[in-house]
Design a protein around this motif. Structure first.
Motif, PDB file in Angstrom:
ATOM      1  N   ASN A   1      32.961  34.741  35.360  1.00  0.00           N
ATOM      2  CA  ASN A   1      34.061  35.696  35.511  1.00  0.00           C
ATOM      3  C   ASN A   1      33.568  37.061  35.970  1.00  0.00           C
ATOM      4  O   ASN A   1      34.172  37.692  36.848  1.00  0.00           O
ATOM      5  N   ILE A   2      32.469  37.526  35.392  1.00  0.00           N
ATOM      6  CA  ILE A   2      31.909  38.829  35.785  1.00  0.00           C
ATOM      7  C   ILE A   2      31.538  38.819  37.255  1.00  0.00           C
ATOM      8  O   ILE A   2      31.929  39.700  38.022  1.00  0.00           O
ATOM      9  N   TYR A  38      29.882  51.449  39.469  1.00  0.00           N
ATOM     10  CA  TYR A  38      31.043  50.680  39.038  1.00  0.00           C
ATOM     11  C   TYR A  38      30.606  49.517  38.136  1.00  0.00           C
ATOM     12  O   TYR A  38      31.194  49.286  37.080  1.00  0.00           O
ATOM     13  N   ILE A  39      29.589  48.783  38.546  1.00  0.00           N
ATOM     14  CA  ILE A  39      29.128  47.631  37.761  1.00  0.00           C
ATOM     15  C   ILE A  39      28.711  48.085  36.365  1.00  0.00           C
ATOM     16  O   ILE A  39      29.065  47.453  35.365  1.00  0.00           O
ATOM     17  N   ILE A  91      28.536  40.427  50.862  1.00  0.00           N
ATOM     18  CA  ILE A  91      27.507  39.606  50.246  1.00  0.00           C
ATOM     19  C   ILE A  91      26.645  39.033  51.374  1.00  0.00           C
ATOM     20  O   ILE A  91      27.143  38.776  52.467  1.00  0.00           O
ATOM     21  N   PHE A  92      25.348  38.879  51.112  1.00  0.00           N
ATOM     22  CA  PHE A  92      24.472  38.321  52.124  1.00  0.00           C
ATOM     23  C   PHE A  92      24.766  36.834  52.300  1.00  0.00           C
ATOM     24  O   PHE A  92      24.900  36.096  51.336  1.00  0.00           O
ATOM     25  N   GLN A  93      24.895  36.428  53.543  1.00  0.00           N
ATOM     26  CA  GLN A  93      25.031  35.009  53.869  1.00  0.00           C
ATOM     27  C   GLN A  93      24.106  34.723  55.033  1.00  0.00           C
ATOM     28  O   GLN A  93      24.049  35.489  55.980  1.00  0.00           O
ATOM     29  N   LEU A 126      35.360  42.237  44.542  1.00  0.00           N
ATOM     30  CA  LEU A 126      35.551  43.683  44.697  1.00  0.00           C
ATOM     31  C   LEU A 126      34.647  44.301  45.769  1.00  0.00           C
ATOM     32  O   LEU A 126      34.867  45.437  46.183  1.00  0.00           O
ATOM     33  N   LEU A 127      33.653  43.582  46.234  1.00  0.00           N
ATOM     34  CA  LEU A 127      32.721  44.114  47.243  1.00  0.00           C
ATOM     35  C   LEU A 127      33.418  44.758  48.446  1.00  0.00           C
ATOM     36  O   LEU A 127      33.008  45.848  48.862  1.00  0.00           O
ATOM     37  N   PRO A 128      34.447  44.135  49.020  1.00  0.00           N
ATOM     38  CA  PRO A 128      35.078  44.745  50.194  1.00  0.00           C
ATOM     39  C   PRO A 128      35.675  46.137  49.927  1.00  0.00           C
ATOM     40  O   PRO A 128      35.730  46.962  50.840  1.00  0.00           O
TER      41      PRO A 128
END
Length: 187
Positions: A160-161, A109-110, A176-178, A168-170
């Motif tokens: 913005n990117i 997708y990216i 995302i790593f936290q 959109l990750l979900p």
């Protein structure tokens, strides 16, 4: 000099005058050009391109094999619809190449998202890749060139990117790593 970052505005036998990005002026001895390392931004102006090289760190625990249900759910995304339809066909035929993860679909997708942007230079390298996993997750790096070279506009398009990709990750069932061990203190 670590405090110097800007454009050379004057060179004499003994000094180099640099107009920094914050509009301060640095005076350096001429021998600095041969005795220290420096970054020459001239290539940005000459090529009309500025490099995007940034990554998102994915929580490794959120990476998983995809199934037909996930593929069907992601078919609404036009940029990867053809890719997902081909993948569905492989899954239906029990093709071994159909064993793929949500992170690999996100990478696809990216790639398509970056290529779809008018300001991305298609004649220069466009690459999205996984880097070596670390204790801070799996970095997925975007490497491409923007035709927008103005620093402010360039930073805005990068923001913005990556805001778009993080939001959109979900959809790809990725996180995302936290680091839960770090405290965030608001002032």
């Amino acid at each position: 000099n670590k405090n110097t970052d800007g454009k050379i505005i004057e060179i004499t036998l003994t000094t180099i005058k640099v107009l920094n990005w914050d509009n301060t002026i640095s005076m350096l001895p001429s021998y600095t050009l041969v005795s220290e390392t420096f970054i020459n931004y001239r290539g940005i102006e000459d090529t009309g391109a500025r490099r995007i090289q940034r990554s998102i760190k994915i929580d490794i625990k959120s990476i998983k094999y995809i199934n037909k249900e996930m593929v069907d759910r992601l078919l609404f995304i036009p940029l990867i619809k053809n890719y997902l339809e081909e993948l569905t066909e492989k899954i239906n035929n029990n093709d071994s190449e159909a064993v793929i993860t949500n992170s690999l679909i996100f990478i696809k997708y990216i790639e398509e998202y970056i290529k779809s942007k008018d300001f991305i230079r298609k004649d220069l390298t466009i690459m999205v890749r996984e880097l070596q996993a670390t204790e801070h997750g799996l970095p997925i790096e975007v490497y491409a060139y923007s035709s927008i070279i103005s620093a402010i506009e360039f930073e805005q398009i990068q923001t913005n990117i990556f805001d778009h990709l993080i939001a959109l990750l979900p959809e790809f069932e990725l996180r995302i790593f936290q680091n839960p061990g770090q405290m965030i203190i608001d002032n």
